[in-house]
Design an enzyme around this catalytic site. Structure first.
Site, PDB file in Angstrom:
ATOM      1  N   ASP A 175       0.847  -1.201   0.000  1.00  0.00           N
ATOM      2  CA  ASP A 175       0.000   0.000   0.000  1.00  0.00           C
ATOM      3  C   ASP A 175       0.875   1.242   0.000  1.00  0.00           C
ATOM      4  O   ASP A 175       1.650   1.461   0.924  1.00  0.00           O
ATOM      5  CB  ASP A 175      -0.905  -0.034   1.235  1.00  0.00           C
ATOM      6  CG  ASP A 175      -1.754   1.226   1.361  1.00  0.00           C
ATOM      7  OD1 ASP A 175      -1.924   1.922   0.334  1.00  0.00           O
ATOM      8  OD2 ASP A 175      -2.255   1.494   2.468  1.00  0.00           O
TER       9      ASP A 175
ATOM     10  N   ASN B 232      -0.394   4.536  -0.332  1.00  0.00           N
ATOM     11  CA  ASN B 232      -1.010   5.793   0.107  1.00  0.00           C
ATOM     12  C   ASN B 232      -1.732   5.686   1.451  1.00  0.00           C
ATOM     13  O   ASN B 232      -2.489   6.577   1.827  1.00  0.00           O
ATOM     14  CB  ASN B 232      -1.965   6.336  -0.968  1.00  0.00           C
ATOM     15  CG  ASN B 232      -3.168   5.432  -1.164  1.00  0.00           C
ATOM     16  OD1 ASN B 232      -3.243   4.363  -0.547  1.00  0.00           O
ATOM     17  ND2 ASN B 232      -4.107   5.851  -1.990  1.00  0.00           N
TER      18      ASN B 232
ATOM     19  N   ASP C 274      -4.167   3.843   2.666  1.00  0.00           N
ATOM     20  CA  ASP C 274      -5.597   3.543   2.868  1.00  0.00           C
ATOM     21  C   ASP C 274      -5.836   2.064   3.191  1.00  0.00           C
ATOM     22  O   ASP C 274      -6.981   1.618   3.275  1.00  0.00           O
ATOM     23  CB  ASP C 274      -6.431   3.984   1.662  1.00  0.00           C
ATOM     24  CG  ASP C 274      -6.136   3.157   0.420  1.00  0.00           C
ATOM     25  OD1 ASP C 274      -5.209   2.308   0.469  1.00  0.00           O
ATOM     26  OD2 ASP C 274      -6.820   3.347  -0.597  1.00  0.00           O
TER      27      ASP C 274
ATOM     28  N   ASP D 160      -1.617  -0.944  -3.938  1.00  0.00           N
ATOM     29  CA  ASP D 160      -1.899  -0.093  -5.096  1.00  0.00           C
ATOM     30  C   ASP D 160      -0.668   0.060  -5.986  1.00  0.00           C
ATOM     31  O   ASP D 160       0.396  -0.497  -5.704  1.00  0.00           O
ATOM     32  CB  ASP D 160      -2.399   1.285  -4.627  1.00  0.00           C
ATOM     33  CG  ASP D 160      -1.461   1.897  -3.597  1.00  0.00           C
ATOM     34  OD1 ASP D 160      -0.236   1.779  -3.766  1.00  0.00           O
ATOM     35  OD2 ASP D 160      -1.960   2.482  -2.599  1.00  0.00           O
TER      36      ASP D 160
ATOM     37  N   ASP E 267      -3.772  -9.663 -16.863  1.00  0.00           N
ATOM     38  CA  ASP E 267      -4.720 -10.772 -16.838  1.00  0.00           C
ATOM     39  C   ASP E 267      -5.865 -10.426 -17.772  1.00  0.00           C
ATOM     40  O   ASP E 267      -6.465  -9.359 -17.658  1.00  0.00           O
ATOM     41  CB  ASP E 267      -5.251 -10.944 -15.401  1.00  0.00           C
ATOM     42  CG  ASP E 267      -5.399 -12.391 -15.004  1.00  0.00           C
ATOM     43  OD1 ASP E 267      -6.093 -13.125 -15.733  1.00  0.00           O
ATOM     44  OD2 ASP E 267      -4.830 -12.783 -13.964  1.00  0.00           O
TER      45      ASP E 267
ATOM     46  N   ASP F 170      -7.343 -15.896 -18.434  1.00  0.00           N
ATOM     47  CA  ASP F 170      -8.128 -16.560 -17.394  1.00  0.00           C
ATOM     48  C   ASP F 170      -9.067 -17.628 -17.969  1.00  0.00           C
ATOM     49  O   ASP F 170      -9.749 -17.381 -18.964  1.00  0.00           O
ATOM     50  CB  ASP F 170      -8.972 -15.477 -16.692  1.00  0.00           C
ATOM     51  CG  ASP F 170      -9.609 -15.964 -15.405  1.00  0.00           C
ATOM     52  OD1 ASP F 170      -8.872 -16.332 -14.488  1.00  0.00           O
ATOM     53  OD2 ASP F 170     -10.853 -15.965 -15.331  1.00  0.00           O
TER      54      ASP F 170
ATOM     55  N   GLU G 253      -4.661 -19.976 -18.868  1.00  0.00           N
ATOM     56  CA  GLU G 253      -5.000 -20.796 -17.706  1.00  0.00           C
ATOM     57  C   GLU G 253      -6.038 -21.816 -18.151  1.00  0.00           C
ATOM     58  O   GLU G 253      -7.067 -21.455 -18.723  1.00  0.00           O
ATOM     59  CB  GLU G 253      -5.571 -19.933 -16.579  1.00  0.00           C
ATOM     60  CG  GLU G 253      -5.785 -20.747 -15.301  1.00  0.00           C
ATOM     61  CD  GLU G 253      -6.953 -20.260 -14.451  1.00  0.00           C
ATOM     62  OE1 GLU G 253      -6.958 -20.544 -13.250  1.00  0.00           O
ATOM     63  OE2 GLU G 253      -7.880 -19.621 -14.986  1.00  0.00           O
TER      64      GLU G 253
ATOM     65  N   HIS H  64      -2.597 -16.965  -6.787  1.00  0.00           N
ATOM     66  CA  HIS H  64      -3.629 -16.379  -5.931  1.00  0.00           C
ATOM     67  C   HIS H  64      -4.806 -17.325  -5.678  1.00  0.00           C
ATOM     68  O   HIS H  64      -5.700 -16.986  -4.914  1.00  0.00           O
ATOM     69  CB  HIS H  64      -4.132 -15.095  -6.566  1.00  0.00           C
ATOM     70  CG  HIS H  64      -4.819 -15.370  -7.878  1.00  0.00           C
ATOM     71  ND1 HIS H  64      -4.134 -15.855  -8.978  1.00  0.00           N
ATOM     72  CD2 HIS H  64      -6.108 -15.289  -8.232  1.00  0.00           C
ATOM     73  CE1 HIS H  64      -5.004 -16.040  -9.957  1.00  0.00           C
ATOM     74  NE2 HIS H  64      -6.203 -15.698  -9.540  1.00  0.00           N
ATOM     75  N   ASP H  65      -4.829 -18.479  -6.336  1.00  0.00           N
ATOM     76  CA  ASP H  65      -5.958 -19.400  -6.207  1.00  0.00           C
ATOM     77  C   ASP H  65      -5.702 -20.577  -5.287  1.00  0.00           C
ATOM     78  O   ASP H  65      -6.548 -21.467  -5.180  1.00  0.00           O
ATOM     79  CB  ASP H  65      -6.332 -19.966  -7.587  1.00  0.00           C
ATOM     80  CG  ASP H  65      -7.024 -18.929  -8.454  1.00  0.00           C
ATOM     81  OD1 ASP H  65      -7.659 -18.020  -7.894  1.00  0.00           O
ATOM     82  OD2 ASP H  65      -6.932 -19.051  -9.682  1.00  0.00           O
TER      83      ASP H  65
HETATM   84  C1  GLC Z   1      -9.415 -18.208 -12.580  1.00  0.00           C
HETATM   85  C2  GLC Z   1      -8.806 -17.196 -11.643  1.00  0.00           C
HETATM   86  C3  GLC Z   1      -9.572 -17.191 -10.363  1.00  0.00           C
HETATM   87  C4  GLC Z   1     -10.983 -16.790 -10.663  1.00  0.00           C
HETATM   88  C5  GLC Z   1     -11.592 -17.689 -11.738  1.00  0.00           C
HETATM   89  C6  GLC Z   1     -12.828 -17.083 -12.280  1.00  0.00           C
HETATM   90  O1  GLC Z   1      -9.314 -19.495 -12.118  1.00  0.00           O
HETATM   91  O2  GLC Z   1      -7.444 -17.466 -11.463  1.00  0.00           O
HETATM   92  O3  GLC Z   1      -9.024 -16.344  -9.408  1.00  0.00           O
HETATM   93  O4  GLC Z   1     -11.751 -16.858  -9.509  1.00  0.00           O
HETATM   94  O5  GLC Z   1     -10.742 -17.865 -12.840  1.00  0.00           O
HETATM   95  O6  GLC Z   1     -12.495 -15.899 -12.964  1.00  0.00           O
HETATM   96 CA    CA Z   2      -3.642   2.166  -1.213  1.00  0.00          CA
END
Ligand code: GLC
Ligand code: CA
Length: 574
Positions: free
Chosen positions: A13, A15, A17, A21, A90, A195, A249, A321-322
């Site tokens: 972060d 700024n 908040d 960002d 993405d 994605d 993906e 992130h999944d």
């Molecule tokens: C992909 C993304 C995931 C998202 C899903 C639906 O698997 O990596 O984070 O929830 O698609 O968009």
């Molecule tokens: Ca921020």
């Protein structure tokens, strides 16, 4: 090349908040560069109501106000390029947010210009009772159909309700996709991570599904659909004009199918993100957990390494992130440092392009929250309310703890100061309390840290033709304790030996290897500055580097058996 993935909301972060960002990203570009990667993949940074944290986009050609502006993005892009870092965005085109202008218009009726942008169907009727068009379940939230009063029809959503699927069969929608690609490519972006790209073409009849796992009963009719190739070819044309890279993906994809997309001169994607390597501790989804099985992980690696060898290029990853944090999943918290660093070499030195996810390089671990209300992920909440309902609340929470994507979404731990140095304000999500020991500042100073081991792996890979281009071969496939693979190029062979064992143990070199030869290149118990001495057989060098007992690499004349400490990785050149 290798890539670093940013999930911006929790990265840094700038700024105050409490939300990560673009200012924060800008400040950390030198840090990212210091890892030895060549580029960044940004998870979505576009405007989004965050039903799925950015994967529900409400405007494809802007930046979420929480993260900054288009101008700030340009600054980040230019600075990244100055540092020699590529930037990938993405591209989420299977669905939009239900707050996207196209969807709002589409709801208005059948004669609207956006009418066919989504997949609308009339209800089925059973007497008076209104039923969805087919029996599909969504992957995130109940049935895959939602009734819209205004339009008097159902729309399809393979993911959450707030993520209506686009109708890719409509040429206008494909033109929109190309226009989105051009918008960012014109700005200087270098390519896309695409994605759930294998879901964008549906079997037009949308027949009923039969799978016994409800969440995927429609899968055979929307995965690798009839027009997927055709649509990807169209998008490929745009990417080619710019020389942009495309990484798709593709959940639930086999090697055979993957090769139809990523091999040959007319390939429609450059690399593919598979899911097999994510299932070494679970059945099809993290929510059905069964504990880590090394042989399952090795099988997944083997399948893809051998399957693509000589035919296509692989995207290597163990976190994004999944998924929950890999040290918590495939490593051991009681051997946190050793297992966290071993896991780096275990995949980065395979054949392909490595991706690392923010915080992975620090060995960040899963977070345990004491109530389902504290978790934020739509998929976790749905799983909690769908599976194992007869278990106690505690047991159900434990299941979420080992499975949720939220563990990858806690703020990155930069320092041992307030809020782990992520923000000067109040962080938008819980910081993992272990930030006092797991943080970038501390690890940067420690030559044996996970962070510095990631740097060493990436640098070694970069400096070695064998690791970049060599063939892949696995040894001792049946072992439940060791994962061993060879990379071979011209007359050089490099052997990567990974212990997944909590105890010290001995191992044997494969047939054809001369145990009196070999030069140690990398070891997660020996600091960089001591590796040469250790390679020459100077056992005490290892000790100075912090190993807790005399290092076992005797002189090069050592016997056939060699030793591995708990979760040790050794990389030898022959
Ligand atoms: C992909 C993304 C995931 C998202 C899903 C639906 O698997 O990596 O984070 O929830 O698609 O968009
Ligand atoms: Ca921020």
């Amino acid at each position: 090349m290798s890539f670093y993935q940013i999930w911006i909301r929790s990265f840094c972060d700038g700024n105050g908040d409490g939300i990560g960002d673009l200012y924060g990203v800008y400040d950390k570009l030198e840090y990212i560069k210091s890892l030895g990667v060549d580029g960044i993949w940004f998870s979505p940074i576009y405007p989004s109501p965050n039903a799925d944290y950015g994967y529900d986009i409400s405007d494809y050609k802007d930046i979420h106000p929480d993260y900054g502006t288009l101008d700030q993005f340009r600054k980040v892009l230019d600075r990244a390029h100055e540092l020699g870092l590529k930037v990938l965005l993405d591209l989420v085109i299977n669905h939009t947010s239900d707050e996207h202008k196209w969807f709002i218009e589409s709801c208005k009726g059948k004669d609207n210009p956006y009418s066919d942008y989504y997949i609308w169907r009339d209800p089925r009727f059973k007497g008076e009772e209104k039923l969805p068009p087919n029996n599909w379940y969504s992957q995130f939230e109940g049935l895959a159909w939602e009734y819209n009063e205004q339009r008097g029809q159902y729309y399809l959503h393979v993911f959450a309700k707030k993520q209506p699927d686009l109708n890719m069969d409509n040429p206008k929608v494909r033109e929109e996709v190309k226009s989105i690609m051009r918008f960012w490519l014109d700005m200087g972006v270098d390519g896309f991570r695409e994605d759930v790209i294998n879901f964008i073409s549906k079997v037009p009849e949308l027949p009923n599904g039969w799978s016994f796992v409800p969440a995927i009963n429609g899968l055979p009719f929307y995965k690798d659909g009839p027009n997927l190739h055709k649509y990807l070819e169209e998008f490929r044309e745009v990417a080619k004009e710019y020389g942009a890279v495309q990484i798709g993906e593709a959940p639930f994809t086999s090697v055979k199918t993957a090769l139809t997309y990523i091999s040959g001169k007319n390939r429609v994607l450059d690399m593919l993100i598979e899911f097999d390597t994510m299932f070494a501790d679970c059945f099809m989804t993290e929510y059905v957990h069964h504990g880590f099985r090394l042989r399952k992980l090795k099988r997944a690696f083997r399948r893809w390494q051998y399957g693509l060898q000589g035919k296509a290029w692989f995207a290597l990853y163990l976190e994004n992130h999944d998924h929950p944090r890999v040290v918590s999943r495939y490593g051991s918290l009681s051997h946190w440092r050793a297992s966290g660093s071993m896991l780096a070499a275990c995949y980065i030195l395979q054949r392909g392009t490595p991706f690392l996810y923010q915080g992975q390089e620090l060995g960040m671990t899963n977070i345990a929250l004491n109530s389902i209300d504290k978790y934020i992920d739509v998929a976790a909440k749905n799983a909690y309310n769908t599976f194992f309902l007869k278990d106690s609340v505690e047991r159900r929470l434990e299941r979420i703890h080992v499975s949720t994507r939220d563990s990858a979404r806690t703020p990155v731990q930069w320092t041992d100061g307030p809020n782990a140095g992520f923000t000067t304000g109040k962080p938008w999500f819980y910081v993992n309390p272990n930030y006092t020991s797991v943080n970038a500042e501390r690890e940067d100073r420690d030559p044996l840290s996970i962070l510095n081991f990631y740097r060493r792996c990436l640098a070694l890979r970069k400096s070695s033709e064998t690791l970049l281009w060599g063939t892949y071969r696995e040894y001792f496939q049946g072992s439940r304790k060791v994962f061993m693979y060879e990379r071979k190029y011209k007359s050089e062979r490099i052997l990567v030996i990974c212990s997944f064992n909590k105890e010290s143990m001995s191992y044997r070199l494969p047939k054809g290897y001369d145990p009196s030869k070999g030069q140690l290149l990398l070891d997660n118990y020996i600091a960089e500055k001591d590796i040469e001495a250790a390679a020459r057989g100077n056992a005490s060098a290892g000790e100075k580097g912090g190993a807790e007992e005399t290092h076992p690499h005797k002189s090069s004349t050592a016997g056939v058996m060699r030793r591995l400490k708990p979760y040790e990785v050794q990389v030898w050149k022959f």
